[in-house]
Design a protein around this motif. Sequence first.
Motif, PDB file in Angstrom:
ATOM      1  N   VAL A  57     -90.821 -30.400  43.246  1.00 35.48           N
ATOM      2  CA  VAL A  57     -89.653 -29.612  42.837  1.00 35.48           C
ATOM      3  C   VAL A  57     -88.639 -30.596  42.274  1.00 35.48           C
ATOM      4  CG1 VAL A  57     -87.794 -28.069  43.556  1.00 35.48           C
ATOM      5  CG2 VAL A  57     -90.006 -27.937  44.700  1.00 35.48           C
ATOM      6  N   ASP A  58     -88.300 -30.424  41.021  1.00 35.71           N
ATOM      7  CA  ASP A  58     -87.332 -31.295  40.363  1.00 35.71           C
ATOM      8  C   ASP A  58     -86.019 -31.264  41.145  1.00 35.71           C
ATOM      9  OD1 ASP A  58     -85.073 -31.902  38.437  1.00 35.71           O
ATOM     10  OD2 ASP A  58     -86.798 -32.296  37.144  1.00 35.71           O
ATOM     11  N   VAL A  59     -85.419 -32.437  41.374  1.00 33.43           N
ATOM     12  CA  VAL A  59     -84.185 -32.484  42.171  1.00 33.43           C
ATOM     13  C   VAL A  59     -83.051 -31.686  41.535  1.00 33.43           C
ATOM     14  CG1 VAL A  59     -84.703 -34.674  43.321  1.00 33.43           C
ATOM     15  CG2 VAL A  59     -83.393 -34.689  41.219  1.00 33.43           C
ATOM     16  N   ARG A  60     -83.066 -31.551  40.222  1.00 34.54           N
ATOM     17  CA  ARG A  60     -82.005 -30.772  39.556  1.00 34.54           C
ATOM     18  C   ARG A  60     -82.049 -29.304  39.943  1.00 34.54           C
ATOM     19  NH1 ARG A  60     -83.407 -33.489  33.940  1.00 34.54           N
ATOM     20  NH2 ARG A  60     -85.400 -33.103  34.931  1.00 34.54           N
ATOM     21  N   SER A  94     -74.569 -29.739  41.786  1.00 36.17           N
ATOM     22  CA  SER A  94     -73.735 -30.291  40.722  1.00 36.17           C
ATOM     23  C   SER A  94     -74.267 -31.649  40.276  1.00 36.17           C
ATOM     24  CB  SER A  94     -72.297 -30.446  41.205  1.00 36.17           C
ATOM     25  OG  SER A  94     -72.214 -31.500  42.144  1.00 36.17           O
ATOM     26  N   PRO A  95     -73.875 -32.066  39.079  1.00 38.90           N
ATOM     27  CA  PRO A  95     -74.271 -33.392  38.589  1.00 38.90           C
ATOM     28  C   PRO A  95     -73.746 -34.520  39.485  1.00 38.90           C
ATOM     29  CG  PRO A  95     -73.409 -32.064  36.795  1.00 38.90           C
ATOM     30  CD  PRO A  95     -73.166 -31.310  38.072  1.00 38.90           C
ATOM     31  N   MET A 152     -75.061 -39.268  43.720  1.00 42.93           N
ATOM     32  CA  MET A 152     -74.775 -39.743  45.079  1.00 42.93           C
ATOM     33  C   MET A 152     -76.084 -40.121  45.765  1.00 42.93           C
ATOM     34  SD  MET A 152     -71.834 -36.899  45.945  1.00 42.93           S
ATOM     35  CE  MET A 152     -72.266 -36.834  47.626  1.00 42.93           C
ATOM     36  N   SER A 153     -76.587 -41.321  45.463  1.00 40.91           N
ATOM     37  CA  SER A 153     -77.912 -41.722  45.920  1.00 40.91           C
ATOM     38  C   SER A 153     -78.041 -41.772  47.439  1.00 40.91           C
ATOM     39  CB  SER A 153     -78.302 -43.069  45.313  1.00 40.91           C
ATOM     40  OG  SER A 153     -77.377 -44.054  45.705  1.00 40.91           O
ATOM     41  N   ALA A 198     -79.475 -34.068  50.871  1.00 39.72           N
ATOM     42  CA  ALA A 198     -79.091 -32.824  50.198  1.00 39.72           C
ATOM     43  C   ALA A 198     -80.319 -32.092  49.659  1.00 39.72           C
ATOM     44  CB  ALA A 198     -78.120 -33.115  49.065  1.00 39.72           C
ATOM     45  N   CYS A 199     -81.229 -32.818  49.036  1.00 41.42           N
ATOM     46  CA  CYS A 199     -82.431 -32.196  48.467  1.00 41.42           C
ATOM     47  C   CYS A 199     -83.330 -31.614  49.550  1.00 41.42           C
ATOM     48  CB  CYS A 199     -83.204 -33.205  47.631  1.00 41.42           C
ATOM     49  SG  CYS A 199     -82.422 -33.586  46.056  1.00 41.42           S
TER      50      CYS A 199
END
Length: 91
Positions: free
Chosen positions: A34-37, A42-43, A48-49, A55-56
């Motif tokens: 699943v693409d993190v986007r 939000s961008p 925020m590495s 978060a993901c």
Amino acid sequence: MTLAFPNPSRSLDKMRNAVRFTGYDGMFEVPFLVDVRALVKSPVELRMSDSLETACLDTFDSMRNVIYAAAAKAYQNGRSAPYILTAADIR
């Protein structure tokens, strides 16, 4: 056979910028990303590495049923492995 998700494991694949998880069609393992986007709001969160992984994975967990349904649909439609899900697939 029907696609199943008996293993709840998921992990952030930093090289692919996606959350990786696995489905099973009988004894065959089916890889999904699943693409993190598709998982961040939000961008700013993408940059925020330190907190991106948390978060993901948290979002994946809260959307698990929707993501599994999208994965089953992608698998049924015959895309090639690994199956990559985007925001369009899960929203």
